[in-house]
Design a protein around this motif. Structure first.
Motif, mmCIF file in Angstrom:
data_model
loop_
_atom_site.group_PDB
_atom_site.id
_atom_site.type_symbol
_atom_site.label_atom_id
_atom_site.label_comp_id
_atom_site.label_asym_id
_atom_site.label_seq_id
_atom_site.Cartn_x
_atom_site.Cartn_y
_atom_site.Cartn_z
ATOM 1 N N GLU A 1 39.738 48.435 54.009
ATOM 2 C CA GLU A 1 39.390 47.533 55.100
ATOM 3 C C GLU A 1 37.870 47.340 55.203
ATOM 4 O O GLU A 1 37.274 47.483 56.255
ATOM 5 C CB GLU A 1 39.959 48.056 56.427
ATOM 6 C CG GLU A 1 41.470 48.077 56.487
ATOM 7 C CD GLU A 1 42.083 46.684 56.461
ATOM 8 O OE1 GLU A 1 41.462 45.748 56.984
ATOM 9 O OE2 GLU A 1 43.180 46.543 55.902
ATOM 10 N N GLU A 2 37.247 47.012 54.079
ATOM 11 C CA GLU A 2 35.802 46.798 54.035
ATOM 12 C C GLU A 2 35.452 45.388 54.518
ATOM 13 O O GLU A 2 36.044 44.404 54.076
ATOM 14 C CB GLU A 2 35.308 46.993 52.591
ATOM 15 C CG GLU A 2 33.805 46.878 52.407
ATOM 16 C CD GLU A 2 33.055 48.080 52.946
ATOM 17 O OE1 GLU A 2 31.823 48.071 52.868
ATOM 18 O OE2 GLU A 2 33.702 49.015 53.439
ATOM 19 N N SER A 3 34.475 45.295 55.424
ATOM 20 C CA SER A 3 34.057 43.993 55.948
ATOM 21 C C SER A 3 33.168 43.271 54.943
ATOM 22 O O SER A 3 32.441 43.885 54.165
ATOM 23 C CB SER A 3 33.281 44.168 57.252
ATOM 24 O OG SER A 3 34.091 44.766 58.228
ATOM 25 N N ILE A 4 33.225 41.942 54.980
ATOM 26 C CA ILE A 4 32.377 41.145 54.090
ATOM 27 C C ILE A 4 32.032 39.826 54.764
ATOM 28 O O ILE A 4 32.854 39.242 55.467
ATOM 29 C CB ILE A 4 33.079 40.898 52.737
ATOM 30 C CG1 ILE A 4 32.128 40.199 51.764
ATOM 31 C CG2 ILE A 4 34.349 40.089 52.903
ATOM 32 C CD1 ILE A 4 32.622 40.186 50.350
ATOM 33 N N ASP A 5 30.783 39.375 54.582
ATOM 34 C CA ASP A 5 30.333 38.075 55.056
ATOM 35 C C ASP A 5 29.850 37.267 53.857
ATOM 36 O O ASP A 5 29.131 37.775 53.008
ATOM 37 C CB ASP A 5 29.170 38.214 56.054
ATOM 38 C CG ASP A 5 29.612 38.853 57.360
ATOM 39 O OD1 ASP A 5 30.823 38.974 57.579
ATOM 40 O OD2 ASP A 5 28.732 39.238 58.148
#
Length: 209
Positions: free
Chosen positions: A93-97
């Motif tokens: 569940e790694e965030s990315i933009d």
């Protein structure tokens, strides 16, 4: 004002229009899923047979949801392939933009499972409900791969629905290009998880070489 879009709401047309991504059909562009694949041990095959048997059992108790796909199928494959051991490590569940070129737009999302080695993204694994098709996850995983900050290296991904696996390669540039492997099906005779793990191991070898 900056517009925020969720990666799960992005479709392939949006990525073509805003990032110029191009599908490559030349098999030589993405030969890594077919060439120089390592052999599996008898123990690895036995464990993968158990994973397939577990999947077939789960089908008797629908619905087969995303968390169950990851827990019962994807996570064991990563364990059998030693992706929890050094030099790899796993984030969930790694965030990315991702910024859209020439537009005040940010794409946000969360990667199901990200396997890393020395700050290089090796593969991104996007689990979907078994009832979904691979197409449901393709635009989403390509959006995540576009967020790879190491643009001088190819990115590899794998989409897992539970019933099917497919590998993706993306190379940033002008244009940014991507290609797909064939699909590997759990329902086919034998156990196509053997090939899935062999491909994962080969991608790992490319990065650690």
């Amino acid at each position: 004002m900056t517009q925020t879009l969720q990666a799960k709401d992005i479709d392939l047309r949006y990525l073509i229009d805003n990032f110029g991504i191009k599908l490559i059909l030349d098999e030589q562009f993405f030969s890594e899923w077919q060439e120089e694949l390592p052999e599996l041990t008898d123990l690895e095959k036995q464990l993968l047979d158990k994973v397939k048997a577990g999947y077939l059992n789960l089908l008797n108790y629908p619905p087969l949801l995303e968390d169950v796909v990851r827990m019962a199928i994807v996570d064991p494959i990563l364990f059998i392939g030693d992706f929890y051991l050094s030099p790899f490590y796993v984030k969930s569940e790694e965030s990315i933009d991702i910024a859209v070129p020439d537009e005040d737009v940010i794409i946000k999302g969360r990667i199901d499972t990200l396997v890393l080695k020395d700050q290089l993204w090796v593969m991104i694994i996007e689990s979907k409900k078994a009832s979904f098709s691979i197409e449901e996850g393709l635009a989403q995983i390509l959006a995540y791969m576009l967020g790879n900050p190491y643009s001088d290296k190819p990115s590899f991904g794998m989409i897992a629905t539970g019933s099917e696996f497919i590998f993706v390669k993306l190379v940033k540039g002008q244009p940014t290009r991507y290609a797909l492997s064939k699909g590997f099906l759990m329902r086919n005779p034998g156990n196509e998880l053997y090939e899935v793990l062999r491909i994962l191991k080969h991608l790992a070898q490319l990065v650690t070489a």
